[in-house]
Enzyme design. Sequence first.
Site, PDB file in Angstrom:
ATOM      1  N   GLY A   1       4.739 -11.129  -6.207  1.00  0.00           N
ATOM      2  CA  GLY A   1       3.501 -11.787  -6.634  1.00  0.00           C
ATOM      3  C   GLY A   1       2.342 -11.505  -5.702  1.00  0.00           C
ATOM      4  O   GLY A   1       1.212 -11.272  -6.139  1.00  0.00           O
ATOM      5  N   CYS A   2       2.613 -11.506  -4.409  1.00  0.00           N
ATOM      6  CA  CYS A   2       1.561 -11.262  -3.419  1.00  0.00           C
ATOM      7  C   CYS A   2       1.085  -9.816  -3.480  1.00  0.00           C
ATOM      8  O   CYS A   2      -0.102  -9.537  -3.305  1.00  0.00           O
ATOM      9  CB  CYS A   2       2.051 -11.629  -2.025  1.00  0.00           C
ATOM     10  SG  CYS A   2       2.428 -13.394  -1.881  1.00  0.00           S
ATOM     11  N   THR A   3       2.009  -8.902  -3.742  1.00  0.00           N
ATOM     12  CA  THR A   3       1.634  -7.496  -3.880  1.00  0.00           C
ATOM     13  C   THR A   3       0.761  -7.305  -5.113  1.00  0.00           C
ATOM     14  O   THR A   3      -0.287  -6.648  -5.052  1.00  0.00           O
ATOM     15  CB  THR A   3       2.893  -6.604  -3.958  1.00  0.00           C
ATOM     16  OG1 THR A   3       3.636  -6.769  -2.745  1.00  0.00           O
ATOM     17  CG2 THR A   3       2.536  -5.149  -4.142  1.00  0.00           C
TER      18      THR A   3
ATOM     19  N   ALA B   1      -2.726  -8.816  -4.337  1.00  0.00           N
ATOM     20  CA  ALA B   1      -3.486  -7.990  -3.393  1.00  0.00           C
ATOM     21  C   ALA B   1      -3.970  -6.701  -4.059  1.00  0.00           C
ATOM     22  O   ALA B   1      -5.127  -6.298  -3.889  1.00  0.00           O
ATOM     23  CB  ALA B   1      -2.631  -7.664  -2.169  1.00  0.00           C
TER      24      ALA B   1
END
Length: 159
Positions: free
Chosen positions: A49-51, A54
């Site tokens: 999710g963070c990738t 970002a």
Amino acid sequence: MTETPIFPAIGAPVPDFDMQASKGRHVSLMAMRGKPFILYFYPKASTPGCTTEACGFQEALGALGSTGIPVIGVSRDSMKAIDNFAAKQNLAFPLASDATGTVTEAYGVWVEKTLYGRKYMGIERATFLIDGSGRVARVWRNVKVPGHVAEVMKAASEL
């Protein structure tokens, strides 16, 4: 006596910050004074999710650049983990390390979470759109990644 909100409310001045960031950079509220910016909090570098989030902000930089609005990502990861993440994803905007937790707590995003019935403390995915006077223009809490960057960009273009 009124209760203090657990995070900066719309129109409120944002809490101060001063952190190390990816690629040997440094980010601070003082350096951002006078210009709007996006400050987003993510739970952990190099997770799916963070990738996705970002990379979404990275893809939007061209459009955000035309509005003059920079992006800063914040997690409690170590600088080594952040630098590896930024390099692997080729991120041009700074990712900052709040290793002490001071900033995540000041912004009210260090919260109790539950996973498979187990409670633990972690970063709530959240985004703050800050205006040029250092006040909160918009807040997104409990962010779901799909469509989020587009929503932030729309709000940023309206500043």
